[in-house]
Design a protein around this motif. Sequence first.
Motif, PDB file in Angstrom:
ATOM      1  N   GLY A  41     -58.379 -37.488   7.098  1.00  0.00           N
ATOM      2  CA  GLY A  41     -57.910 -37.088   5.769  1.00  0.00           C
ATOM      3  C   GLY A  41     -57.982 -38.180   4.705  1.00  0.00           C
ATOM      4  O   GLY A  41     -58.683 -38.022   3.700  1.00  0.00           O
ATOM      5  N   PRO A  42     -57.280 -39.294   4.897  1.00  0.00           N
ATOM      6  CA  PRO A  42     -57.288 -40.328   3.855  1.00  0.00           C
ATOM      7  C   PRO A  42     -58.696 -40.838   3.518  1.00  0.00           C
ATOM      8  O   PRO A  42     -59.021 -41.035   2.347  1.00  0.00           O
ATOM      9  CB  PRO A  42     -56.426 -41.443   4.473  1.00  0.00           C
ATOM     10  N   ALA A  43     -59.540 -41.018   4.541  1.00  0.00           N
ATOM     11  CA  ALA A  43     -60.903 -41.516   4.288  1.00  0.00           C
ATOM     12  C   ALA A  43     -61.704 -40.507   3.465  1.00  0.00           C
ATOM     13  O   ALA A  43     -62.403 -40.879   2.525  1.00  0.00           O
ATOM     14  CB  ALA A  43     -61.606 -41.807   5.611  1.00  0.00           C
ATOM     15  N   VAL A  44     -61.604 -39.207   3.829  1.00  0.00           N
ATOM     16  CA  VAL A  44     -62.353 -38.182   3.092  1.00  0.00           C
ATOM     17  C   VAL A  44     -61.851 -38.091   1.650  1.00  0.00           C
ATOM     18  O   VAL A  44     -62.649 -37.965   0.717  1.00  0.00           O
ATOM     19  CB  VAL A  44     -62.263 -36.808   3.803  1.00  0.00           C
ATOM     20  N   LEU A  45     -60.539 -38.197   1.452  1.00  0.00           N
ATOM     21  CA  LEU A  45     -59.990 -38.149   0.090  1.00  0.00           C
ATOM     22  C   LEU A  45     -60.508 -39.314  -0.746  1.00  0.00           C
ATOM     23  O   LEU A  45     -60.820 -39.150  -1.931  1.00  0.00           O
ATOM     24  CB  LEU A  45     -58.462 -38.164   0.140  1.00  0.00           C
ATOM     25  N   THR A  46     -60.613 -40.480  -0.138  1.00  0.00           N
ATOM     26  CA  THR A  46     -61.159 -41.637  -0.855  1.00  0.00           C
ATOM     27  C   THR A  46     -62.617 -41.382  -1.224  1.00  0.00           C
ATOM     28  O   THR A  46     -63.057 -41.666  -2.326  1.00  0.00           O
ATOM     29  CB  THR A  46     -61.024 -42.905   0.008  1.00  0.00           C
ATOM     30  N   LEU A  47     -63.341 -40.774  -0.266  1.00  0.00           N
ATOM     31  CA  LEU A  47     -64.741 -40.410  -0.501  1.00  0.00           C
ATOM     32  C   LEU A  47     -64.849 -39.407  -1.655  1.00  0.00           C
ATOM     33  O   LEU A  47     -65.795 -39.449  -2.439  1.00  0.00           O
ATOM     34  CB  LEU A  47     -65.298 -39.779   0.787  1.00  0.00           C
ATOM     35  N   LEU A  48     -63.877 -38.505  -1.750  1.00  0.00           N
ATOM     36  CA  LEU A  48     -63.873 -37.481  -2.797  1.00  0.00           C
ATOM     37  C   LEU A  48     -63.332 -38.046  -4.124  1.00  0.00           C
ATOM     38  O   LEU A  48     -63.179 -37.327  -5.099  1.00  0.00           O
ATOM     39  CB  LEU A  48     -63.007 -36.291  -2.378  1.00  0.00           C
ATOM     40  N   ARG A  49     -63.005 -39.337  -4.111  1.00  0.00           N
ATOM     41  CA  ARG A  49     -62.452 -40.030  -5.283  1.00  0.00           C
ATOM     42  C   ARG A  49     -61.114 -39.457  -5.749  1.00  0.00           C
ATOM     43  O   ARG A  49     -60.815 -39.445  -6.945  1.00  0.00           O
ATOM     44  CB  ARG A  49     -63.440 -40.001  -6.449  1.00  0.00           C
ATOM     45  N   VAL A  50     -60.313 -38.955  -4.818  1.00  0.00           N
ATOM     46  CA  VAL A  50     -58.951 -38.554  -5.163  1.00  0.00           C
ATOM     47  C   VAL A  50     -58.068 -39.762  -4.893  1.00  0.00           C
ATOM     48  O   VAL A  50     -57.891 -40.161  -3.752  1.00  0.00           O
ATOM     49  CB  VAL A  50     -58.488 -37.350  -4.314  1.00  0.00           C
ATOM     50  N   ARG A  51     -57.527 -40.371  -5.972  1.00  0.00           N
ATOM     51  CA  ARG A  51     -56.829 -41.638  -5.796  1.00  0.00           C
ATOM     52  C   ARG A  51     -55.325 -41.530  -5.954  1.00  0.00           C
ATOM     53  O   ARG A  51     -54.581 -42.242  -5.300  1.00  0.00           O
ATOM     54  CB  ARG A  51     -57.366 -42.675  -6.788  1.00  0.00           C
ATOM     55  N   ALA A  52     -54.860 -40.630  -6.857  1.00  0.00           N
ATOM     56  CA  ALA A  52     -53.418 -40.548  -7.113  1.00  0.00           C
ATOM     57  C   ALA A  52     -52.685 -40.182  -5.828  1.00  0.00           C
ATOM     58  O   ALA A  52     -53.090 -39.261  -5.108  1.00  0.00           O
ATOM     59  CB  ALA A  52     -53.146 -39.509  -8.192  1.00  0.00           C
ATOM     60  N   ARG A  53     -51.593 -40.909  -5.527  1.00  0.00           N
ATOM     61  CA  ARG A  53     -50.810 -40.667  -4.314  1.00  0.00           C
ATOM     62  C   ARG A  53     -50.324 -39.221  -4.234  1.00  0.00           C
ATOM     63  O   ARG A  53     -50.320 -38.610  -3.174  1.00  0.00           O
ATOM     64  CB  ARG A  53     -49.600 -41.610  -4.264  1.00  0.00           C
ATOM     65  N   THR A  54     -49.893 -38.688  -5.375  1.00  0.00           N
ATOM     66  CA  THR A  54     -49.372 -37.320  -5.373  1.00  0.00           C
ATOM     67  C   THR A  54     -50.483 -36.338  -5.010  1.00  0.00           C
ATOM     68  O   THR A  54     -50.300 -35.477  -4.153  1.00  0.00           O
ATOM     69  CB  THR A  54     -48.792 -36.959  -6.752  1.00  0.00           C
ATOM     70  N   ALA A  55     -51.650 -36.471  -5.625  1.00  0.00           N
ATOM     71  CA  ALA A  55     -52.760 -35.548  -5.358  1.00  0.00           C
ATOM     72  C   ALA A  55     -53.220 -35.665  -3.904  1.00  0.00           C
ATOM     73  O   ALA A  55     -53.513 -34.664  -3.240  1.00  0.00           O
ATOM     74  CB  ALA A  55     -53.925 -35.824  -6.305  1.00  0.00           C
ATOM     75  N   ARG A  56     -53.267 -36.880  -3.383  1.00  0.00           N
ATOM     76  CA  ARG A  56     -53.687 -37.092  -1.985  1.00  0.00           C
ATOM     77  C   ARG A  56     -52.725 -36.412  -1.016  1.00  0.00           C
ATOM     78  O   ARG A  56     -53.131 -35.728  -0.087  1.00  0.00           O
ATOM     79  CB  ARG A  56     -53.757 -38.592  -1.681  1.00  0.00           C
ATOM     80  N   GLY A  57     -51.425 -36.596  -1.275  1.00  0.00           N
ATOM     81  CA  GLY A  57     -50.419 -35.989  -0.403  1.00  0.00           C
ATOM     82  C   GLY A  57     -50.485 -34.475  -0.451  1.00  0.00           C
ATOM     83  O   GLY A  57     -50.462 -33.807   0.595  1.00  0.00           O
ATOM     84  N   ILE A  58     -50.576 -33.926  -1.661  1.00  0.00           N
ATOM     85  CA  ILE A  58     -50.595 -32.475  -1.804  1.00  0.00           C
ATOM     86  C   ILE A  58     -51.830 -31.889  -1.110  1.00  0.00           C
ATOM     87  O   ILE A  58     -51.744 -30.877  -0.411  1.00  0.00           O
ATOM     88  CB  ILE A  58     -50.551 -32.085  -3.307  1.00  0.00           C
ATOM     89  N   THR A 118     -44.476 -41.720  -1.083  1.00  0.00           N
ATOM     90  CA  THR A 118     -44.719 -40.672  -2.077  1.00  0.00           C
ATOM     91  C   THR A 118     -45.722 -39.666  -1.541  1.00  0.00           C
ATOM     92  O   THR A 118     -45.531 -38.453  -1.631  1.00  0.00           O
ATOM     93  CB  THR A 118     -45.296 -41.293  -3.371  1.00  0.00           C
ATOM     94  N   GLU A 119     -46.802 -40.189  -0.961  1.00  0.00           N
ATOM     95  CA  GLU A 119     -47.839 -39.318  -0.417  1.00  0.00           C
ATOM     96  C   GLU A 119     -47.238 -38.398   0.645  1.00  0.00           C
ATOM     97  O   GLU A 119     -47.517 -37.196   0.674  1.00  0.00           O
ATOM     98  CB  GLU A 119     -48.951 -40.192   0.188  1.00  0.00           C
ATOM     99  N   GLY A 120     -46.379 -38.952   1.494  1.00  0.00           N
ATOM    100  CA  GLY A 120     -45.742 -38.159   2.548  1.00  0.00           C
ATOM    101  C   GLY A 120     -44.830 -37.084   1.991  1.00  0.00           C
ATOM    102  O   GLY A 120     -44.819 -35.943   2.464  1.00  0.00           O
ATOM    103  N   ALA A 121     -44.056 -37.442   0.969  1.00  0.00           N
ATOM    104  CA  ALA A 121     -43.129 -36.479   0.392  1.00  0.00           C
ATOM    105  C   ALA A 121     -43.868 -35.273  -0.164  1.00  0.00           C
ATOM    106  O   ALA A 121     -43.506 -34.118   0.092  1.00  0.00           O
ATOM    107  CB  ALA A 121     -42.317 -37.149  -0.713  1.00  0.00           C
ATOM    108  N   PHE A 122     -44.938 -35.534  -0.907  1.00  0.00           N
ATOM    109  CA  PHE A 122     -45.659 -34.419  -1.513  1.00  0.00           C
ATOM    110  C   PHE A 122     -46.491 -33.650  -0.495  1.00  0.00           C
ATOM    111  O   PHE A 122     -46.734 -32.455  -0.656  1.00  0.00           O
ATOM    112  CB  PHE A 122     -46.492 -34.899  -2.698  1.00  0.00           C
ATOM    113  N   SER A 123     -46.901 -34.323   0.565  1.00  0.00           N
ATOM    114  CA  SER A 123     -47.593 -33.621   1.638  1.00  0.00           C
ATOM    115  C   SER A 123     -46.655 -32.609   2.301  1.00  0.00           C
ATOM    116  O   SER A 123     -47.032 -31.469   2.573  1.00  0.00           O
ATOM    117  CB  SER A 123     -48.114 -34.633   2.668  1.00  0.00           C
TER     118      SER A 123
END
Lengths: 114, 234
Positions: free
Chosen positions: B169-186, B206-211
């Motif tokens: 998950g985190p690696a693919v999100l970085t690849l997709l250029r999603v950087r904001a902690r809130t957006a990554r968690g959601i 923060t990432e965990g809370a929104f996830s």
Amino acid sequence: MIAGLTWLLGCQLVGEVAVRATDVPVPGPVVGMVLLLVVLQVRRSGDDAAVVRAADGVPRHLQLLFVPAGAGVVGYLGVLRADALPIGVALVGSWRLGLAVVGWTVALLSRAEA
Amino acid sequence: MSTVDWLLGSPLFPLLLTLLAYQLGRAVHARSGGHALAQPVLVAVVLVGAVLLLLDADVGDYLDGTAALTFLLGPATVALAVPLHRQAHRLRSLLLPLAVGVPLGAVVSVGSAVLLARALGGDELLQRTLAPKAATTPVSIALSDTAGGIPELTAALTIVAGILGAVAGPAVLTLLRVRARTARGIALGAVSHGIGTSRALAEDRTEGAFSGLSMGLTALATSLVLPLVLALLL
């Protein structure tokens, strides 16, 4: 610790009962989570509250709780092998599409609002 | 009753096996310097699965024996209110992104699972079984049942989708250029529910809370969207 656990189980119980009584298609614990959030907000609970201290310890080992269900996969190895291609591609592909759509949508909309 | 029968019938053996495998998973995770592939849950699942196969053990007995652990998923889910409580001041500004992103994600998850499975020759039963896999396990099981899938297989596939999120998950999100902690968690919570949330929590509070929040909302959205999408596609 015990007081905190009582809060957690109490919120879950109210959530489970509410879901069953209303036929809402949401898991009871999720309703319990929202309920506890409301309680914490109303009481303006700080980090020293019993429920906060109890809850802080739980997520660290959240992964342990999924091990039984994950190991249950061995019961379906036959099906998984027989349909490996459609299952594998649909699972990974759909997971990746969902991740992109939600990630981009949220990033885009929160930037627009900020 | 012989000692061996007692051992296989009591919860002691399944619980101990699970705890040992998880500890080993944590050790492997630490030893590998926190390598993404070495998620404790993945290591433990592989180990326990291998032992069950080697012993030719009944999976149902194992699941009965570990019911105490599975039960704790409920209070652990409720406990996700605490990280959200700490992030509550951000919640208001995320109402619109959540209200649009989560239902959209549910439609894409269900629709693409059905269409991809069909394109590769999966039958309708398989398509119905795969459709709810982005919702958290208890919900995906219930949805599979009402949709006419195989609930137990849906449970297994849901866990795999979760592990996928924890590992990649985190690696693919970085690849997709999603950087904001809130957006990554959601995003992680929307496709990989509780297991993805456990990884998100390890990345950042923060990432965990929104996830966790997204996991709950996705369960609700999937429940509402699934019958509509299936009626449209099948």
